[in-house]
Enzyme design. Structure first.
Site, PDB file in Angstrom:
ATOM      1  N   ASP A 118       0.990  -1.088   0.129  1.00 12.93           N
ATOM      2  CA  ASP A 118      -0.090   0.071   0.067  1.00 12.93           C
ATOM      3  C   ASP A 118       0.873   1.336   0.069  1.00 12.93           C
ATOM      4  O   ASP A 118       0.276   2.295   0.051  1.00 12.93           O
ATOM      5  CB  ASP A 118      -0.904  -0.009   1.224  1.00 12.93           C
ATOM      6  N   LYS A 155      -0.781  -9.598   2.973  1.00 12.50           N
ATOM      7  CA  LYS A 155      -0.256  -9.058   4.156  1.00 12.50           C
ATOM      8  C   LYS A 155      -0.982  -8.306   5.092  1.00 12.50           C
ATOM      9  O   LYS A 155      -1.802  -7.283   4.248  1.00 12.50           O
ATOM     10  CB  LYS A 155       1.129  -8.211   3.805  1.00 12.50           C
ATOM     11  N   GLU A 202       9.100  -3.913  10.436  1.00 13.34           N
ATOM     12  CA  GLU A 202       9.516  -2.672   9.913  1.00 13.34           C
ATOM     13  C   GLU A 202      10.228  -1.607  11.279  1.00 13.34           C
ATOM     14  O   GLU A 202       9.521  -1.377  11.993  1.00 13.34           O
ATOM     15  CB  GLU A 202       8.400  -2.091   9.303  1.00 13.34           C
TER      16      GLU A 202
HETATM   17  O1  KIV Z   1       3.744  -1.092   1.435  1.00 13.22           O
HETATM   18  C1  KIV Z   1       4.637  -1.296   1.571  1.00 13.22           C
HETATM   19  O2  KIV Z   1       5.595  -1.070   0.549  1.00 13.22           O
HETATM   20  C2  KIV Z   1       5.217  -1.979   2.748  1.00 13.22           C
HETATM   21  C3  KIV Z   1       6.643  -2.145   3.112  1.00 13.22           C
HETATM   22  C4  KIV Z   1       7.076  -0.775   3.619  1.00 13.22           C
HETATM   23  C5  KIV Z   1       7.070  -3.381   3.530  1.00 13.22           C
HETATM   24  O3  KIV Z   1       4.561  -2.438   3.480  1.00 13.22           O
END
Ligand code: KIV
Length: 270
Positions: A52, A119, A188
């Site tokens: 996202d 995710k 993160e």
């Molecule tokens: O949205 C994204 O790019 C992420 C990364 C920062 C792991 O969740």
């Protein structure tokens, strides 16, 4: 290590578990379109994340909050057309898993768009949902540490887990989510020493971003690692700076992660 052949067979959750068991570092990059997905595949990267983060780097928002399930699904479809080999991980956007019904609908939309895994940002509160999705045949990746979808609650994009209580809550969340059935974890902005502790204790692969080298793999946002972000995060590196073109930068990222040269101490948080 200079072995950048594309994957000859698709990367699966089993491949990732085997890589953790062997101590082979896992590589992940974000992508949002078919062309970059093609070149990331050619570089032999293991996972493409349709994150996202697209809300910030593609749509120009100041956070990931405005991103919708339809936005992510659109980019998953584009990535799937260019992807040959890497596992496609799709982000469940803000509030799209706030209850069981919404989560099942989000997961169905993203998996039918071409994702192989979903995710979800969040703590042990997500455990029942993780179990339910897993039982439906949907592999789930957790996302702990800094959770950008909670920016309005946390107030700033900051390192997470410097204090004892935060660190111990994080360890408990990891244990609970693994028990509930997550197959992968993104961590993160966590101090390198705590991230190493998490990876050692965690039965599933832990992919770090700003989490030091002692985890099972690394992810970067594509625009950051290509030097396109005006103010990139401190833990990112511009991989395009020393090479002639984007395919070479993607290969350089892969090689640096596999050989444990990235992140170095300059690109880790404490
Ligand atoms: O949205 C994204 O790019 C992420 C990364 C920062 C792991 O969740």
């Amino acid at each position: 290590m200079k072995n950048t052949a594309p994957h000859s067979t698709p990367v699966t959750t089993q491949t990732l578990a085997q890589q953790k068991a062997k101590g082979e570092k896992i590589t992940m990059l974000t992508a949002y379109d078919a062309t970059l997905a093609h070149w990331i595949s050619e570089a032999g990267v293991d996972i493409i994340l349709v994150g996202d983060s697209l809300g910030m780097v593609i749509q120009g928002h100041t956070s990931t909050i405005p991103v919708s399930v339809a936005d992510v699904a659109y980019h998953v479809k584009a990535v799937a057309r260019g992807c040959r080999g890497p596992l496609i991980l799709a982000d469940a956007p803000f509030m799209s898993c706030s209850n069981s019904e919404r989560a099942l609908h989000t997961a169905q939309t993203l998996m039918q768009a071409g994702a192989n895994m979903i995710k979800i940002e969040g703590s042990a509160r997500l455990c029942p949902l993780v179990t339910q999705l897993s039982e439906e045949g949907i592999p789930v990746c957790g996302h702990l540490g800094l959770r950008p979808q909670s920016i309005n609650q946390i107030g700033a994009y900051r390192v997470h887990g410097r204090h004892n209580t935060e660190a111990e809550t994080l360890m408990a969340d990891v244990e609970a989510l693994v028990k509930a059935g997550i197959r992968l974890l993104v961590l993160e902005c966590v101090p390198a020493s705590l991230a190493a502790r998490v990876a050692a204790a965690c039965a599933v692969p832990v992919i770090g971003i700003g989490a030091g080298v002692d985890v099972d793999g690394q992810v970067l946002v594509l625009h950051d690692m290509l030097g396109l972000t005006p103010k990139p995060p401190r833990f990112s590196r511009n991989f395009l700076i020393d090479v002639p073109d984007i395919p070479a930068a993607l290969t350089a990222f892969r090689d640096a992660v596999k050989s444990k040269q990235f992140p170095d101490t300059e690109h880790q948080l404490s």
